[in-house]
Design a protein around this motif. Structure first.
Motif, mmCIF file in Angstrom:
data_model
loop_
_atom_site.group_PDB
_atom_site.id
_atom_site.type_symbol
_atom_site.label_atom_id
_atom_site.label_comp_id
_atom_site.label_asym_id
_atom_site.label_seq_id
_atom_site.Cartn_x
_atom_site.Cartn_y
_atom_site.Cartn_z
ATOM 1 N N LYS A 92 -9.335 -22.666 15.379
ATOM 2 C CA LYS A 92 -8.012 -22.099 15.226
ATOM 3 C C LYS A 92 -7.550 -22.212 13.890
ATOM 4 C CE LYS A 92 -7.184 -21.378 19.965
ATOM 5 N NZ LYS A 92 -5.988 -21.325 21.033
ATOM 6 N N TYR A 93 -7.332 -21.523 12.960
ATOM 7 C CA TYR A 93 -6.858 -21.814 11.503
ATOM 8 C C TYR A 93 -6.114 -20.587 11.116
ATOM 9 C CZ TYR A 93 -10.981 -18.950 10.211
ATOM 10 O OH TYR A 93 -11.922 -17.926 10.111
ATOM 11 N N HIS A 94 -5.309 -20.982 10.004
ATOM 12 C CA HIS A 94 -4.495 -19.879 9.272
ATOM 13 C C HIS A 94 -5.120 -19.741 8.058
ATOM 14 C CE1 HIS A 94 -1.247 -18.378 11.587
ATOM 15 N NE2 HIS A 94 -0.824 -19.637 12.033
ATOM 16 N N TYR A 95 -5.040 -18.520 7.253
ATOM 17 C CA TYR A 95 -5.417 -18.288 5.972
ATOM 18 C C TYR A 95 -4.738 -17.353 5.146
ATOM 19 C CZ TYR A 95 -7.646 -13.931 7.531
ATOM 20 O OH TYR A 95 -8.140 -12.811 7.991
ATOM 21 N N ASN A 96 -4.859 -17.279 3.827
ATOM 22 C CA ASN A 96 -4.281 -16.410 3.123
ATOM 23 C C ASN A 96 -5.614 -15.885 2.052
ATOM 24 O OD1 ASN A 96 -1.835 -16.137 3.383
ATOM 25 N ND2 ASN A 96 -1.002 -17.616 1.979
ATOM 26 N N ALA A 97 -5.812 -14.591 2.141
ATOM 27 C CA ALA A 97 -7.054 -14.125 1.375
ATOM 28 C C ALA A 97 -6.695 -13.480 0.254
ATOM 29 C CB ALA A 97 -7.919 -13.157 2.183
ATOM 30 N N SER A 98 -7.194 -13.565 -1.027
ATOM 31 C CA SER A 98 -6.860 -12.983 -2.151
ATOM 32 C C SER A 98 -7.913 -12.853 -3.048
ATOM 33 C CB SER A 98 -5.681 -13.792 -2.769
ATOM 34 O OG SER A 98 -6.155 -14.992 -3.185
ATOM 35 N N LEU A 99 -7.690 -12.119 -4.133
ATOM 36 C CA LEU A 99 -8.685 -12.089 -5.073
ATOM 37 C C LEU A 99 -8.430 -13.155 -6.378
ATOM 38 C CD1 LEU A 99 -8.751 -8.101 -5.801
ATOM 39 C CD2 LEU A 99 -10.205 -9.738 -4.173
ATOM 40 N N LEU A 100 -9.355 -13.315 -7.131
ATOM 41 C CA LEU A 100 -8.978 -14.421 -8.169
ATOM 42 C C LEU A 100 -8.139 -14.041 -8.792
ATOM 43 C CD1 LEU A 100 -12.557 -15.495 -9.395
ATOM 44 C CD2 LEU A 100 -10.867 -16.896 -8.276
ATOM 45 N N ASP A 101 -7.523 -12.655 -9.232
ATOM 46 C CA ASP A 101 -6.337 -12.323 -9.960
ATOM 47 C C ASP A 101 -4.885 -12.658 -9.203
ATOM 48 O OD1 ASP A 101 -6.329 -10.275 -8.238
ATOM 49 O OD2 ASP A 101 -6.487 -8.631 -9.920
ATOM 50 N N GLY A 102 -5.174 -12.873 -8.031
ATOM 51 C CA GLY A 102 -3.948 -13.340 -7.214
ATOM 52 C C GLY A 102 -3.504 -12.273 -6.199
ATOM 53 N N THR A 103 -4.277 -10.976 -6.293
ATOM 54 C CA THR A 103 -3.979 -9.791 -5.310
ATOM 55 C C THR A 103 -4.410 -10.426 -3.926
ATOM 56 O OG1 THR A 103 -4.663 -8.456 -7.034
ATOM 57 C CG2 THR A 103 -4.545 -7.500 -4.740
ATOM 58 N N LEU A 104 -3.182 -9.946 -3.189
ATOM 59 C CA LEU A 104 -3.184 -10.637 -1.686
ATOM 60 C C LEU A 104 -4.029 -9.484 -1.033
ATOM 61 C CD1 LEU A 104 -2.320 -12.906 0.489
ATOM 62 C CD2 LEU A 104 -0.363 -11.512 0.946
ATOM 63 N N LEU A 145 0.542 -12.032 9.975
ATOM 64 C CA LEU A 145 0.627 -11.437 11.209
ATOM 65 C C LEU A 145 1.089 -12.390 12.260
ATOM 66 C CD1 LEU A 145 -3.252 -10.260 10.476
ATOM 67 C CD2 LEU A 145 -1.191 -8.872 10.834
ATOM 68 N N GLY A 146 1.338 -13.690 11.976
ATOM 69 C CA GLY A 146 1.964 -14.539 13.035
ATOM 70 C C GLY A 146 1.148 -14.985 13.906
ATOM 71 N N LYS A 147 -0.351 -15.143 13.756
ATOM 72 C CA LYS A 147 -1.311 -15.569 14.663
ATOM 73 C C LYS A 147 -2.523 -16.023 14.059
ATOM 74 C CE LYS A 147 -3.695 -11.155 15.541
ATOM 75 N NZ LYS A 147 -3.878 -10.068 16.624
ATOM 76 N N THR A 148 -3.040 -17.139 14.704
ATOM 77 C CA THR A 148 -4.313 -17.859 13.905
ATOM 78 C C THR A 148 -5.543 -17.024 13.962
ATOM 79 O OG1 THR A 148 -4.792 -19.027 16.235
ATOM 80 C CG2 THR A 148 -3.530 -19.835 14.655
ATOM 81 N N TYR A 149 -6.419 -17.045 13.299
ATOM 82 C CA TYR A 149 -7.947 -16.497 13.125
ATOM 83 C C TYR A 149 -8.745 -17.613 14.160
ATOM 84 C CZ TYR A 149 -11.439 -13.372 12.122
ATOM 85 O OH TYR A 149 -12.660 -12.363 11.946
ATOM 86 N N ASN A 150 -9.434 -17.010 15.090
ATOM 87 C CA ASN A 150 -10.228 -18.281 15.878
ATOM 88 C C ASN A 150 -11.620 -17.733 15.934
ATOM 89 O OD1 ASN A 150 -7.492 -18.936 16.622
ATOM 90 N ND2 ASN A 150 -7.540 -17.686 18.364
ATOM 91 N N ILE A 151 -12.629 -18.627 15.562
ATOM 92 C CA ILE A 151 -14.065 -18.345 15.874
ATOM 93 C C ILE A 151 -14.888 -19.666 16.264
ATOM 94 C CG2 ILE A 151 -13.836 -17.177 13.523
ATOM 95 C CD1 ILE A 151 -15.206 -19.572 12.051
ATOM 96 N N VAL A 152 -15.849 -19.363 16.760
ATOM 97 C CA VAL A 152 -16.957 -20.452 16.946
ATOM 98 C C VAL A 152 -17.779 -20.574 15.704
ATOM 99 C CG1 VAL A 152 -18.862 -21.036 18.252
ATOM 100 C CG2 VAL A 152 -17.162 -19.848 19.309
ATOM 101 N N LEU A 153 -17.763 -22.000 15.043
ATOM 102 C CA LEU A 153 -18.279 -22.240 13.739
ATOM 103 C C LEU A 153 -20.062 -21.912 14.044
ATOM 104 C CD1 LEU A 153 -17.715 -22.718 10.814
ATOM 105 C CD2 LEU A 153 -17.730 -25.177 11.431
ATOM 106 N N GLY A 154 -20.437 -20.985 12.998
ATOM 107 C CA GLY A 154 -22.150 -20.914 12.925
ATOM 108 C C GLY A 154 -22.511 -20.204 13.892
ATOM 109 N N SER A 155 -21.479 -19.094 14.432
ATOM 110 C CA SER A 155 -22.092 -18.173 15.487
ATOM 111 C C SER A 155 -22.029 -16.727 14.736
ATOM 112 C CB SER A 155 -21.027 -18.121 16.644
ATOM 113 O OG SER A 155 -19.764 -17.741 16.358
ATOM 114 N N GLY A 156 -21.845 -16.800 13.392
ATOM 115 C CA GLY A 156 -22.061 -15.443 12.524
ATOM 116 C C GLY A 156 -20.597 -14.610 12.831
#
Length: 338
Positions: free
Chosen positions: A161-173, A180-191
């Motif tokens: 479970k992790y938080h992230y900000n995703a942007s372009l190299l010029d800083g565009t968010l 969004l106020g919630k984490t992103y949850n994944i199983v690592l290595g599951s695609g």
């Protein structure tokens, strides 16, 4: 005006507007460079650039603009995909750099011109480099913070479970789980995420903060995501890992945390009728998980795992498992359910 229209011995007056001039020996010229203070890398032949430009003649006459299309111009450089003058003028740029490239016609569109570009015209391109990458690039990871105890590191199969900000190299968010106020949850290595993100989340401990830069061939590729991520864009993820649930060994969706009962089938077959239905099987597996005797792979639908385990045991597909069908994983390597 024809010569027959000019009287003999007449003095002539010409009002001339000089549009441009060049010498066949001229190369390109680069002017008005604005280079970001932090320029860690400059473009080289074989890199793939995304840039904006305004194209004009020397007298200021406009002929083209990527801004008017609301889309960058994307190309490999140094390999002949654009006119020779631009191929040369785009070498050695930094991400975020702005420069003016003046291109003589023999390095542009020549004597014939093209479209609304006159023949033998000197061209002026005011460019802004958005990003670039090389097809050989891998991801880049910069760790900004690690907690004092950073001994348990994420690996394939772990539930994160992790938080992230995703942007372009010029800083565009582009996106933010914090917003969004919630984490992103994944199983690592599951695609469940793009390959570059999967790579960037490996060997990370809870509480760690890092920046992961992902080239497009490990991200969303040439197509991007319509309305969200531009095609061929380099992505920047600022990540904080909040929770890690250890996964199971590769190939397993359920494991025992202790010795397996020698009378396992009889324990599952509570009514003692010699056959196990899905309901009995599911109730037993969930009871083992609740008591800590067994563990299901984290991050997946538990009911789906149990159903798949049952289906693997029901070898003849009649909806029930008999004692002669029932086998543990070490008894039959092709089945990983128990």
């Amino acid at each position: 005006m024809a010569r027959k229209d000019i009287p003999g011995q007449a003095s002539l007056v010409f009002d001339v507007a000089l549009l441009d001039l060049h010498n066949p020996k001229d190369g390109i010229s680069i002017e008005n460079k604005v280079v970001p203070e932090n320029c860690e890398r400059r473009s080289q032949s074989g890199d793939f650039l995304r840039y904006h430009y305004n194209g004009t003649l020397l007298d200021g006459t406009f002929f083209d603009s990527s801004y008017s299309r609301n889309r960058t111009f994307d190309t490999y450089i140094g390999q002949g995909y654009v006119i020779a003058g631009m191929d040369e003028g785009l070498l050695g740029v930094c991400i975020g750099e702005k420069r003016r490239i003046v291109v003589p016609p023999h390095l542009g569109y020549g004597e014939e011109g093209r479209g609304n570009i006159p023949g033998s015209a000197v061209l002026v391109f005011d460019i802004h480099v958005i990003d670039f990458h090389n097809p050989s690039d891998s991801i880049s990871i910069t760790s900004h913070y690690k907690p004092p105890d950073c001994s348990v590191l994420s690996k394939k199969g772990d539930y994160l479970k992790y938080h992230y900000n995703a942007s372009l190299l010029d800083g565009t968010l582009l996106d933010s789980t914090w917003n969004l106020g919630k984490t992103y949850n994944i199983v690592l290595g599951s695609g469940q995420v793009v390959l570059g993100m999967d790579m960037g989340l490996r060997e990370m401990c809870v509480g760690e903060k890092r920046t992961v830069i992902i080239p497009p061939h490990l991200g969303y590729g040439e197509a991007g995501v319509d309305g969200e991520v531009p095609g061929s864009a380099v992505l920047v993820f600022d990540i904080e890992l909040l929770e890690l649930v250890a996964g199971l060994p590769e190939g397993y969706m359920f494991i025992w945390n202790g010795e397996v009962s020698p009378n396992l089938f009889e324990e599952i077959d509570k009514d003692g009728n010699g056959e196990v239905l899905l309901e009995e099987f599911s109730e037993y597996i969930h009871a083992q998980v609740a008591s800590g005797k067994g563990k299901l792979a984290p991050g997946f639908d538990a009911e789906m795992i149990v159903k798949n385990m049952f289906t693997n045991q029901d070898r003849n597909g009649d909806g029930k498992v008999m004692a002669e069908e029932f086998k543990l994983k070490d008894q039959e390597a092709k089945h990983d359910e128990l």
